[in-house]
Structures are given as C-alpha cells and as structure tokens.
Write an enzyme that holds these catalytic residues in place. Structure first.
Site, PDB file in Angstrom:
ATOM      1  N   LYS A 261      59.447  23.903   2.675  1.00  0.00           N
ATOM      2  CA  LYS A 261      58.384  22.770   2.047  1.00  0.00           C
ATOM      3  C   LYS A 261      57.461  23.763   1.364  1.00  0.00           C
ATOM      4  CE  LYS A 261      55.058  19.479   3.123  1.00  0.00           C
ATOM      5  NZ  LYS A 261      54.314  18.373   4.108  1.00  0.00           N
ATOM      6  N   ASP A 266      48.362  19.624  -0.613  1.00  0.00           N
ATOM      7  CA  ASP A 266      48.488  18.418  -0.258  1.00  0.00           C
ATOM      8  C   ASP A 266      47.302  17.708  -0.066  1.00  0.00           C
ATOM      9  OD1 ASP A 266      49.515  15.999   0.444  1.00  0.00           O
ATOM     10  OD2 ASP A 266      50.308  16.595   2.751  1.00  0.00           O
ATOM     11  N   LYS A 273      44.048  11.880   1.625  1.00  0.00           N
ATOM     12  CA  LYS A 273      43.616  12.227   2.887  1.00  0.00           C
ATOM     13  C   LYS A 273      42.044  12.192   3.091  1.00  0.00           C
ATOM     14  CE  LYS A 273      47.550  15.502   3.955  1.00  0.00           C
ATOM     15  NZ  LYS A 273      47.897  15.060   5.042  1.00  0.00           N
ATOM     16  N   ASP A 343      51.215  10.155   1.117  1.00  0.00           N
ATOM     17  CA  ASP A 343      50.903  11.588   1.786  1.00  0.00           C
ATOM     18  C   ASP A 343      52.034  11.693   2.662  1.00  0.00           C
ATOM     19  OD1 ASP A 343      49.312  13.665   3.018  1.00  0.00           O
ATOM     20  OD2 ASP A 343      48.439  12.223   4.173  1.00  0.00           O
ATOM     21  N   GLU A 345      54.792  13.164   1.581  1.00  0.00           N
ATOM     22  CA  GLU A 345      55.329  13.637   0.414  1.00  0.00           C
ATOM     23  C   GLU A 345      56.401  14.826   0.917  1.00  0.00           C
ATOM     24  OE1 GLU A 345      52.778  14.911   1.859  1.00  0.00           O
ATOM     25  OE2 GLU A 345      52.945  16.983   1.706  1.00  0.00           O
ATOM     26  N   ARG A 347      58.657  15.114   2.843  1.00  0.00           N
ATOM     27  CA  ARG A 347      59.929  14.764   2.830  1.00  0.00           C
ATOM     28  C   ARG A 347      60.631  14.211   1.665  1.00  0.00           C
ATOM     29  NH1 ARG A 347      58.340  10.165   7.145  1.00  0.00           N
ATOM     30  NH2 ARG A 347      56.594  11.481   7.474  1.00  0.00           N
TER      31      ARG A 347
HETATM   32  N1  BES Z   1      51.273  18.095   5.208  1.00  0.00           N
HETATM   33  C1  BES Z   1      51.251  17.111   6.219  1.00  0.00           C
HETATM   34  C2  BES Z   1      51.349  17.281   7.572  1.00  0.00           C
HETATM   35  C3  BES Z   1      50.646  18.072   8.209  1.00  0.00           C
HETATM   36  C4  BES Z   1      49.613  17.915   9.027  1.00  0.00           C
HETATM   37  C5  BES Z   1      50.710  19.511   8.359  1.00  0.00           C
HETATM   38  C6  BES Z   1      48.609  18.421   9.869  1.00  0.00           C
HETATM   39  C7  BES Z   1      49.847  20.454   9.039  1.00  0.00           C
HETATM   40  C8  BES Z   1      48.821  20.054   9.604  1.00  0.00           C
HETATM   41  C9  BES Z   1      52.198  15.931   5.683  1.00  0.00           C
HETATM   42  O1  BES Z   1      52.370  15.774   4.208  1.00  0.00           O
HETATM   43  C10 BES Z   1      51.308  14.442   5.642  1.00  0.00           C
HETATM   44  O2  BES Z   1      50.600  14.219   5.398  1.00  0.00           O
HETATM   45  N2  BES Z   1      52.184  14.030   6.901  1.00  0.00           N
HETATM   46  C11 BES Z   1      51.432  12.537   7.414  1.00  0.00           C
HETATM   47  C12 BES Z   1      52.778  11.613   7.353  1.00  0.00           C
HETATM   48  C13 BES Z   1      52.332  10.169   7.236  1.00  0.00           C
HETATM   49  C14 BES Z   1      51.733   9.674   6.224  1.00  0.00           C
HETATM   50  C15 BES Z   1      53.672   9.470   7.424  1.00  0.00           C
HETATM   51  C16 BES Z   1      50.876  12.861   8.787  1.00  0.00           C
HETATM   52  O3  BES Z   1      51.519  13.545   9.429  1.00  0.00           O
HETATM   53  O4  BES Z   1      50.117  12.077   8.896  1.00  0.00           O
HETATM   54 ZN    ZN Z   2      52.043  17.925   3.511  1.00  0.00          ZN
HETATM   55 MN    MN Z   3      51.228  14.875   3.266  1.00  0.00          MN
END
Ligand code: BES
Ligand code: ZN
Ligand code: MN
Length: 496
Positions: A261, A266, A273, A343, A345, A347
């Site tokens: 990835k 992001d 966020k 968010d 994204e 996956r």
């Molecule tokens: N890149 C983030 C996950 C992340 C969070 C990586 C903290 C490193 C540190 C990912 O894209 C994300 O935002 N995931 C969300 C998914 C949710 C919206 C289903 C998450 O984990 O909150």
């Molecule tokens: Zn991400």
């Molecule tokens: Mn994200």
C-alpha cells in the site's frame, strides 16, 4: 555509518567499546588496558557498581597512559543473550550511548568472547545493529546544534579473521541499506514524495538490475482499475502502479509477489480525518516502502529468487472531483464496491493492485503489506504487525521468519463472520463495516482480490512508523517488513 574490520590493534584516538558479561571479568584487552592505566578501569567499574548486567555501561574519559579518548564498558547480561538479534541490539546500543552526543568520530569494538556464535557472525550482527541504530533522518534540519548531530561515523570491529568477518557482513550490509531506503521513503514528506516521485525512486533500482515498469492512470483505466482510481480522483497527483521484477531464480519457477500500500498521503478524502495527527499520514506508504527496500536488498545481494514487487502509489485527497461516500465503483476483478467511507481507501487501492498481480503473474505466493487499519494499532500496539492469511503454511513460515528476523508479527483471525460483514446492501462489497473486528474485516475485504493465490496480509499500521525508539531504530519511519520478508524468502524459496 562506515563499518570496517581490523585485526586486533588498539585504536589511536576515538572510542573503544569493551564488552563484559554479567559477573565476569574483563577480557584480555580490558585487562591489559587496566594494567596500563594503573587500575583505572576496575576502579571505574567499582565506583559505578558495574557488574556487566544487560543495559549497564561505564564511560572512562581520557584514561591516562592510553591514546583512547573514551573507553566504554558495556554490560551484556548472560552469554545466552548473545543471539544474532541480541548482537544487533547491542550494536545499536554502542552507537546510541553517550559517545553519540560527543565529538568522537570513530569507535572500535572489542568483541565478546566465549559465546556460541562464531566471531565473524558476532561482528557482522553488531555492525548491522550499529548501522541501523545510527540512522537519522535530519536532512531538513538546517540549524542542528553540534550535540544534536551525531559525529560518530565509523565503527571498527576488532576481529581475528578479516576475510570471514567481511563475508558475514556483506549480506547484512545490503539488508541494512534496504531498511534505510525504506526508512527514508517513510520519513519523506508527501510534498517531496508524491506517487510520481515514488516511481522515480523505484526506477533508480534499475541500476541494481531490477526491471521497473510504471503504469499511469490511462493504462490503469484501460485495465478497469475503478477501485484504485476512485481513491485517486480527488488528487492532483496522478496515481502510479509500480511493478518491480527481480527474476534471478530458476527460469520455470513462478514468482513470489509482494504488494505494498503506497498512500503517499491519506487525508481521508471526503471522509476527512481529524486534524490531530494527520501529518502522520505521510507514512501511509510504509508497505510500499518495505516492498521497495526489499527489492533493493534482493538485487544488491544477487538473491537467487523470482520476486515481483508491486507498489500502488496513490494520494487520497478531498476535492470537488473526489469520490463520495455511497459511490459504487467497479474493480478490475469485476467486483462492485460501495464506498461507505472514503478513508477506508487502502483496501480499495490494494484490491486492484492485488488482483492485477495475481492474474498477471500467477505467483505461487503473495504477501501484501499495508498500513491498513487504526484498529490493528489498538489490538497489537507498535511492536507486532497483524498477520491474516488463507494459508496455514504461509502463517507458519512468516511467524518463523518473524522470530528469526526480530520483526514482530502476530496472527489474527480471518473467518466467515468477517467475510459476511463486508457484504454490501447495494453492491458486492462495502469498504467499511463499523467498529467490530476492524482489522479482520479489512482483511476479509482484501481476500477475494487474491484470486485464490496462497496469500498473506500484513497490517503494519502500528509498526511502520511512530514506534517507540529502540537501540536499532531512532527514526520515526521504521522500515518494518524488509528484514522479515528477506528472512522469509531466504528460508523458504531461495536456492542455496
Ligand atoms: N491509513 C489509515 C490507517 C492508519 C491509521 C494507519 C493509523 C496508520 C496509523 C487507513 O487508511 C484508515 O484510515 N483506516 C480507517 C478505516 C475505517 C474508516 C474503516 C481506520 O482505521 O480508522
Ligand atoms: Zn490509509
Ligand atoms: Mn484512510
């Protein structure tokens, strides 16, 4: 860090590290220095209550009768602690001890005696820990004070057999370079490292013999990568699918594929966020960084393996043209996906990158690395990544590689509850499922895109960056995954 090996000779100037096991005496070099200094070493040990316990150290400055600026005694604990990983940590301690904050530029190391490992391996593993431990990312600090900028730039291992020690160091030197490459990529800000910049850094691996191909959005559109491209829509920076081939194994053998990835940033997109900590999302390409670092290691050490590394470099931004919650996109595999949360994204991007890799290369095994979920950080913290897999064999192999490499990994569940949870009311799949078992549901979303290839997903959101400092990593970007996968390939597919 410049690592050299020398026959046992005392350094002139600089620092000398002496190693002492718990409760044991000084070695021959320590004894002779103690004699030469009329007992200063032993006096200092006594005054500091130094007995050789793990973590203890004593520093003796300008000991009279020697030409050494600083002598540092390091406690090693029990001889059984001196495994390859133990030696690496010790090497990291050497360069991060007080000398790292002084004017001393060179350090000689008197190796511990009476251990199970041979001297060359001890020296090489110490050197590995020292080079990773000394890594700093301070290129953007223009006004660092002298005591904030380590001066130490040379570590010399005092060994009997130079040839053997240099041979043991060679592959670890390449591995350390690969980890450092990955750390540099993770640490770099998103205005310096956008998807095209990332592709340029990958193309540089061409010098090592890696074949690098880059697909832009036009080609991705023709391939039907609607899931990946939906994420990129809000960004002014074009997405890049970067394919790195290192085919140096048997001609008829299917490759192993590693997919990363590579969200160079992001923001969350329209599901923006919160501001606090958003700057960390420049590291959302930690998986891609590991893939790149790994490919550089394989090529540099001329590994006899067939490996394809794929990086999906994309930026997730809010914009008038960004994708919306509720949008339905179609992936290259034909699956339709309801975008519940823009968010989630990672996956969406991996869906197309994994399916492309699985169908294009028909790999015998596929691993993806992704900073995928905040939930894995809650579950496992910062020293273990989450492992999700459809293959018991790969679980066993990867957990063994974790133990051997020292990069933590813990298997997490992936079952029918999670598979059911990613079904959508309006499409085949939905990209967000609510708070329950968030990391497992993310893995369940990815699974169909592995196209039935033996596959393992590593959620490295907790390990790729912002882990607490340790002797071998004083950097925000950790370079997690390079050592683990290099070990795994060495132990499972490499021709010996
Ligand atoms: N890149 C983030 C996950 C992340 C969070 C990586 C903290 C490193 C540190 C990912 O894209 C994300 O935002 N995931 C969300 C998914 C949710 C919206 C289903 C998450 O984990 O909150
Ligand atoms: Zn991400
Ligand atoms: Mn994200």
């Amino acid at each position: 860090m410049n690592i050299t090996f020398a026959k046992k000779a005392l350094p002139k100037g600089g620092a000398l590290a002496l190693t002492v096991f718990d409760g044991s005496a000084l070695g021959p070099l320590g004894e002779s220095l103690n004699k030469r200094t009329k007992g200063v070493l032993k006096e200092a040990m006594k005054a500091a209550e130094f007995t050789g316990k793990k973590g203890q150290s004593v520093e003796i400055i300008a000991a009279r009768g020697t030409s050494i600026d600083r002598i540092i005694l390091f406690g090693l604990g029990k001889p059984a602690d001196l495994t390859p990983n133990g030696a690496q940590t010790l090497g990291g301690r050497f360069v991060n001890a007080n000398i790292g904050k002084t004017k001393v530029v060179s350090l000689a190391v008197d190796l511990p005696k009476g251990v199970a490992m041979n001297e060359a391996d001890v020296a090489a593993n110490l050197a590995f820990g020292a080079s990773l431990g000394a890594y700093r990312f301070n290129k953007y600090h223009t006004k660092l004070k002298a005591n904030e900028k380590p001066k130490l730039n040379k570590v010399t291992m005092l060994v009997d057999d130079l040839v053997e020690a240099r041979a043991a160091w060679k592959p670890l030197h390449h591995l350390s370079d690969g980890v450092i490459l990955a750390r540099d990529l993770v640490n770099e800000p998103a205005n310096v490292l956008n998807p095209k910049d990332f592709a340029a850094r990958c193309k540089a691996l061409g010098d090592l013999g890696v074949k690098v191909k880059v697909l832009g959005e036009k080609q991705m559109g023709e391939l039907g990568m609607g899931s990946l491209m939906g994420v990129s829509r809000g960004s002014a920076n074009e997405a890049q699918l970067i394919i790195m081939e290192w085919m140096n194994g048997p001609k008829d053998e299917k490759p192993v594929a590693i997919v990363g990835k590579g969200l160079t940033f992001d923001s969350g997109g329209i599901s923006l966020k919160p501001g606090a900590g958003m700057e960390d999302m420049k590291g959302d390409m930690g998986g891609a960084a590991a893939v790149t670092g790994l490919m550089s290691v394989l090529a540099a050490r001329d590994a006899k393996v067939n490996v394809v590394g794929v990086v999906a470099a994309v930026e997730n931004m809010p914009d008038a043209d960004a994708q919306r919650p509720g949008d339905i996109v179609t992936a290259m595999s034909g699956h339709t996906i309801e975008v519940i949360n823009t968010d989630a994204e990672g996956r969406l991007v991996l869906a197309d990158a994994m399916y492309y890799t699985a169908t294009q290369y028909k790999p015998k095994k596929m691993v993806d690395l992704a900073t995928l979920t905040g939930a894995i950080v809650i579950a496992l913290g910062h020293d273990q990544a989450g492992l999700f897999t459809n293959s018991d064999m790969m679980a066993e192999e990867l957990l063994a590689a974790s133990k051997a490499s020292g990069e933590g990994l813990w298997q997490m569940p992936l079952n029918d509850v999670h598979r059911k949870n990613v079904k959508s009311k309006f499409a085949d799949l939905r990209n967000s499922t609510g708070r329950d078992a968030g990391s497992s549901c993310a893995a369940a979303f990815l699974e169909p895109f592995s196209n039935k290839v033996a596959w393992a997903h590593l959620d490295i959101a907790g390990t790729a960056f912002a882990a607490p400092h340790n002797p071998m990593c004083r950097s925000w970007g950790a370079g997690y995954g390079v050592r683990l996968l290099n070990q795994w390939l060495t132990d499972t597919v490499e021709e010996k």
